[in-house]
Design an enzyme around this catalytic site. Sequence first.
Site, PDB file in Angstrom:
ATOM      1  N   GLY A  20      40.834  37.435  41.943  1.00 31.38           N
ATOM      2  CA  GLY A  20      39.714  38.073  42.621  1.00 31.38           C
ATOM      3  C   GLY A  20      38.962  39.031  41.711  1.00 31.38           C
ATOM      4  O   GLY A  20      38.889  38.847  40.494  1.00 31.38           O
ATOM      5  N   SER A  21      38.427  40.083  42.296  1.00 30.25           N
ATOM      6  CA  SER A  21      37.493  40.962  41.603  1.00 30.25           C
ATOM      7  C   SER A  21      38.043  41.670  40.377  1.00 30.25           C
ATOM      8  O   SER A  21      37.278  42.045  39.497  1.00 30.25           O
ATOM      9  CB  SER A  21      36.916  41.996  42.570  1.00 30.25           C
ATOM     10  OG  SER A  21      36.036  41.372  43.472  1.00 30.25           O
ATOM     11  N   VAL A  22      39.353  41.851  40.283  1.00 28.09           N
ATOM     12  CA  VAL A  22      39.890  42.485  39.078  1.00 28.09           C
ATOM     13  C   VAL A  22      39.542  41.652  37.838  1.00 28.09           C
ATOM     14  O   VAL A  22      39.414  42.185  36.745  1.00 28.09           O
ATOM     15  CB  VAL A  22      41.416  42.735  39.210  1.00 28.09           C
ATOM     16  CG1 VAL A  22      42.196  41.445  39.180  1.00 28.09           C
ATOM     17  CG2 VAL A  22      41.904  43.673  38.133  1.00 28.09           C
ATOM     18  N   PHE A  23      39.326  40.351  38.031  1.00 27.78           N
ATOM     19  CA  PHE A  23      38.963  39.473  36.913  1.00 27.78           C
ATOM     20  C   PHE A  23      37.574  39.798  36.365  1.00 27.78           C
ATOM     21  O   PHE A  23      37.257  39.440  35.223  1.00 27.78           O
ATOM     22  CB  PHE A  23      39.024  38.002  37.342  1.00 27.78           C
ATOM     23  CG  PHE A  23      38.804  37.064  36.205  1.00 27.78           C
ATOM     24  CD1 PHE A  23      39.833  36.743  35.335  1.00 27.78           C
ATOM     25  CD2 PHE A  23      37.550  36.510  35.972  1.00 27.78           C
ATOM     26  CE1 PHE A  23      39.623  35.893  34.262  1.00 27.78           C
ATOM     27  CE2 PHE A  23      37.333  35.657  34.910  1.00 27.78           C
ATOM     28  CZ  PHE A  23      38.373  35.343  34.046  1.00 27.78           C
ATOM     29  N   LYS A  24      36.743  40.479  37.118  1.00 27.26           N
ATOM     30  CA  LYS A  24      35.396  40.825  36.657  1.00 27.26           C
ATOM     31  C   LYS A  24      35.435  41.624  35.359  1.00 27.26           C
ATOM     32  O   LYS A  24      34.487  41.603  34.584  1.00 27.26           O
ATOM     33  CB  LYS A  24      34.634  41.585  37.738  1.00 27.26           C
ATOM     34  CG  LYS A  24      34.293  40.713  38.945  1.00 27.26           C
ATOM     35  CD  LYS A  24      33.696  41.523  40.071  1.00 27.26           C
ATOM     36  CE  LYS A  24      33.390  40.617  41.255  1.00 27.26           C
ATOM     37  NZ  LYS A  24      32.998  41.365  42.443  1.00 27.26           N
TER      38      LYS A  24
END
Length: 195
Positions: A20-24
């Site tokens: 999810g967003s931590v991959f951003k």
Amino acid sequence: KVAQNNQWRNKITGEVYEPGSVFKIITAAAALEEKAVNLTETFTCRGFLQVADRRISCWKTDGSHGTQTFGKAICNSCNPVFMTIAARLGPTKFMEYYEAFGLTEKTGVDFPGEEIGIAHNVENMGPVELAVSSFGQTFKITPLQMISAVSAVANGGKLMQPYIVKNVISADGVVEKTTTPSVKRQAISEETSRT
């Protein structure tokens, strides 16, 4: 029996998930490294982005983030901005960084039962797959792979070999084996890491 086996499974190394967003953090690092974006460039979030035949929403369902700099888009975790910069990178460059951050291989940690994630094939990565991958969906990695990648962003761009055991000490107190930190590779530049 299954429940008993599952309770002993190490989720950090033995289970994969969509980060999810931590991959951003990884998408941002790749885009900054490739100079596909800078922190002061502005983007306008309308609450969604049309990608091929799909309307992909921002996480913010009660409106949009409006016009924002890339730096602010990172703070806002704005999906349309990350989809836009991933499109600038294209599937080949995106997957080069995905690999450079160690996400296509086991970390090699000194712990049994490590799994490897499930990644897209660059040849089959269309605009929709690239868009949703930019914010950590449609692929799976282990939590240890993710923390190793994020650590590289914060560690001068160096992807380190993770380990658990620092020293093996005999019963009489003699250090028999020492693990020293080692760099697997430079995933991004020190300059991008500082940024």
